[in-house]
Design an enzyme around this catalytic site. Structure first.
Site, PDB file in Angstrom:
ATOM      1  N   LYS A 114      56.791  87.869  13.457  1.00 56.42           N
ATOM      2  CA  LYS A 114      58.506  86.447  13.226  1.00 56.42           C
ATOM      3  C   LYS A 114      57.357  86.898  12.027  1.00 56.42           C
ATOM      4  O   LYS A 114      59.242  86.761  11.138  1.00 56.42           O
ATOM      5  CB  LYS A 114      57.769  85.536  14.112  1.00 56.42           C
ATOM      6  CG  LYS A 114      58.299  85.605  15.341  1.00 56.42           C
ATOM      7  CD  LYS A 114      58.354  84.157  16.239  1.00 56.42           C
ATOM      8  CE  LYS A 114      58.993  84.843  17.964  1.00 56.42           C
ATOM      9  NZ  LYS A 114      59.185  83.372  18.396  1.00 56.42           N
ATOM     10  N   LYS A 197      64.216  95.579  26.326  1.00 52.44           N
ATOM     11  CA  LYS A 197      63.889  94.790  27.278  1.00 52.44           C
ATOM     12  C   LYS A 197      65.441  93.998  27.499  1.00 52.44           C
ATOM     13  O   LYS A 197      65.661  93.950  26.508  1.00 52.44           O
ATOM     14  CB  LYS A 197      62.479  94.362  27.614  1.00 52.44           C
ATOM     15  CG  LYS A 197      62.573  92.943  26.085  1.00 52.44           C
ATOM     16  CD  LYS A 197      61.343  91.631  26.543  1.00 52.44           C
ATOM     17  CE  LYS A 197      61.572  90.640  25.805  1.00 52.44           C
ATOM     18  NZ  LYS A 197      60.381  89.802  26.321  1.00 52.44           N
ATOM     19  N   LYS A 200      68.012  88.213  24.079  1.00 46.99           N
ATOM     20  CA  LYS A 200      69.593  87.524  23.914  1.00 46.99           C
ATOM     21  C   LYS A 200      69.471  88.654  22.016  1.00 46.99           C
ATOM     22  O   LYS A 200      70.015  88.378  20.870  1.00 46.99           O
ATOM     23  CB  LYS A 200      69.296  86.181  23.989  1.00 46.99           C
ATOM     24  CG  LYS A 200      69.925  85.923  24.815  1.00 46.99           C
ATOM     25  CD  LYS A 200      70.968  85.982  25.205  1.00 46.99           C
ATOM     26  CE  LYS A 200      72.096  85.022  24.691  1.00 46.99           C
ATOM     27  NZ  LYS A 200      72.401  83.875  25.601  1.00 46.99           N
TER      28      LYS A 200
HETATM   29  P1  AMP Z   1      61.986  84.212  26.045  1.00 46.97           P
HETATM   30  O1  AMP Z   1      63.228  83.337  25.751  1.00 46.97           O
HETATM   31  O2  AMP Z   1      62.854  85.874  25.509  1.00 46.97           O
HETATM   32  O3  AMP Z   1      60.462  83.775  24.515  1.00 46.97           O
HETATM   33  O4  AMP Z   1      61.599  84.666  27.292  1.00 46.97           O
HETATM   34  C1  AMP Z   1      61.469  83.428  27.858  1.00 46.97           C
HETATM   35  C2  AMP Z   1      60.752  83.681  29.131  1.00 46.97           C
HETATM   36  O5  AMP Z   1      61.379  85.360  29.491  1.00 46.97           O
HETATM   37  C3  AMP Z   1      59.391  84.398  28.362  1.00 46.97           C
HETATM   38  O6  AMP Z   1      57.823  84.036  29.463  1.00 46.97           O
HETATM   39  C4  AMP Z   1      59.490  86.242  28.980  1.00 46.97           C
HETATM   40  O7  AMP Z   1      58.212  86.572  29.597  1.00 46.97           O
HETATM   41  C5  AMP Z   1      60.655  85.853  30.165  1.00 46.97           C
HETATM   42  N1  AMP Z   1      61.498  87.096  29.855  1.00 46.97           N
HETATM   43  C6  AMP Z   1      61.913  86.509  28.210  1.00 46.97           C
HETATM   44  N2  AMP Z   1      62.842  88.532  28.220  1.00 46.97           N
HETATM   45  C7  AMP Z   1      62.401  89.239  30.035  1.00 46.97           C
HETATM   46  C8  AMP Z   1      63.110  90.547  30.603  1.00 46.97           C
HETATM   47  N3  AMP Z   1      63.511  91.241  30.179  1.00 46.97           N
HETATM   48  N4  AMP Z   1      62.492  90.622  31.542  1.00 46.97           N
HETATM   49  C9  AMP Z   1      61.638  90.076  32.152  1.00 46.97           C
HETATM   50  N5  AMP Z   1      60.933  88.976  31.331  1.00 46.97           N
HETATM   51  C10 AMP Z   1      61.903  88.210  30.285  1.00 46.97           C
END
Ligand code: AMP
Ligand code: TRP
Length: 332
Positions: A114, A197, A200
């Site tokens: 980051k 993946k 957003k």
């Molecule tokens: P983030 O807001 O991207 O940090 O994601 C929050 C949670 O959702 C984390 O535990 C990630 O592992 C899970 N997550 C985010 N994107 C994906 C995805 N495309 N597939 C599976 N899990 C996801």
């Protein structure tokens, strides 16, 4: 009683969670409520390490709470709360910062990624100390398990190291938490670019299925999902990443096995299959979205639920904090 304590957190950084968040993480939060003593925290203080716009930030925190409840996190069975409502998080966070080494904090890959993105000069100190606040989130509740994605493994390891260091130096204070790393099978990919993946921040708007999107919008996104050469509905992540992703989504929401779905769509084209996926997704999300919107209509009630959660959380957190202060020799 053999109930295990479970704790996890999620940042309120968007208007809507997406299907990847749900299938990769939040669905298991819901399941872990059964037979466990679960604490789920909307980590608004962690979100301050990124750009925020106050009115939007407030709205997103409430929208996150509404969606978590609508997805099945029960404010009665679990303790659902907002991090900034429980001041003990900051208080133990400071203790963790005084325990952590500069070197070990510098090795956190999330910090490195980051801070590299924005250039080292624009990285905030809060981004650097983020993992120590996260350690405090976990240790305050004496959690046995921390359900998180693979990307959080290093932060859990750091939390365990800090807990061990504290316990060894100042006496038994914290339970060593274990990561409950969510199974890789549930990884959901971007509909437009099925090799990256669903996300957003990096994905395309058209490739992300949002919980708060209208049924029409999500239907359209699924019907225009990128597919692969050929016309067979078969699970093959290498040759057919698009179709495989849609099979994963259908199977996860309908509860039917991939091979059952392959059989059903044998001899039918991608169009029929996408129509079926759209129906499954839309019907699954419809009541969730409606419930979330209903909760958001009565903001005062929603905030009251969160205050009740924070009151429950504080009982546990303040006990751990006063034990910590005592073991450190802080005068009461
Ligand atoms: P983030 O807001 O991207 O940090 O994601 C929050 C949670 O959702 C984390 O535990 C990630 O592992 C899970 N997550 C985010 N994107 C994906 C995805 N495309 N597939 C599976 N899990 C996801
Ligand atoms: N860092 C976690 C993430 O990005 C969010 C988080 C903050 C968290 N505090 C936590 C997760 C405590 C588990 C436990 O997903």
């Amino acid at each position: 009683m053999t109930q295990k304590r479970v704790l996890s957190g999620i940042q309120p950084t968007s208007d809507s969670f997406h299907l990847g968040n749900y299938l990769g993480a939040l669905k298991q939060w819901v399941e872990l409520q059964d037979g466990n003593d679960a604490f789920y925290c909307i980590v608004d203080l962690h979100a301050l390490t990124g750009e925020i716009e106050p009115a939007l930030f407030r709205k997103r925190t409430l929208a996150s709470a509404a969606q978590l409840i609508a997805l099945g996190i029960s404010p009665e069975r679990s303790t659902l709360f907002v991090q900034s409502h429980v001041a003990e998080h900051n208080q133990l966070g400071w203790i963790m910062e005084c325990l952590a080494g500069f070197g070990e904090a510098s090795r956190m890959t999330q910090f490195k990624d980051k801070s590299a993105k924005g250039g080292a000069d624009s990285a905030r100190v809060g981004l650097f100390t983020y993992p120590m606040l996260q350690a405090a989130d976990i240790l305050l509740y004496q959690a046995h398990y921390v359900p998180v994605g693979e990307d959080q493994r290093q932060h859990i390891e750091l939390t365990r190291d800090l807990a061990t260091r504290f316990n060894t130096r100042f006496g038994q204070t914290f339970r060593l938490p274990e990561g409950h790393i969510l199974k890789a099978g549930a990884k959901i990919y971007d509909l437009q670019d099925p090799t990256s993946k669903m996300s957003k921040s990096s994905g395309s708007v058209a490739g992300v299925l949002e919980i708060m999107d209208t049924p029409e919008a999500n239907t359209k996104k699924i019907k225009s999902a990128a597919t692969d050469a050929g016309r067979e509905v078969k699970f093959d992540e290498k040759e057919k990443p698009g179709i495989s992703n849609l099979l994963t989504i259908h199977s996860a929401l309908s509860g039917r096995s991939i091979s059952e779905l392959e059989n059903e769509f044998e001899g039918k084209g991608y169009g029929d299959f996408k129509g079926a996926v759209a129906e499954v997704v839309v019907e699954y999300l419809r009541p969730i979205r409606e419930r979330a919107l209903e909760l958001l209509e009565d903001e005062n009630h929603l905030i009251e639920l969160l205050h009740t959660g924070a009151d429950k959380a504080r009982v546990v957190a303040s006990q751990t904090l006063s034990h910590t202060y005592k073991n450190l020799g802080l005068v009461k």
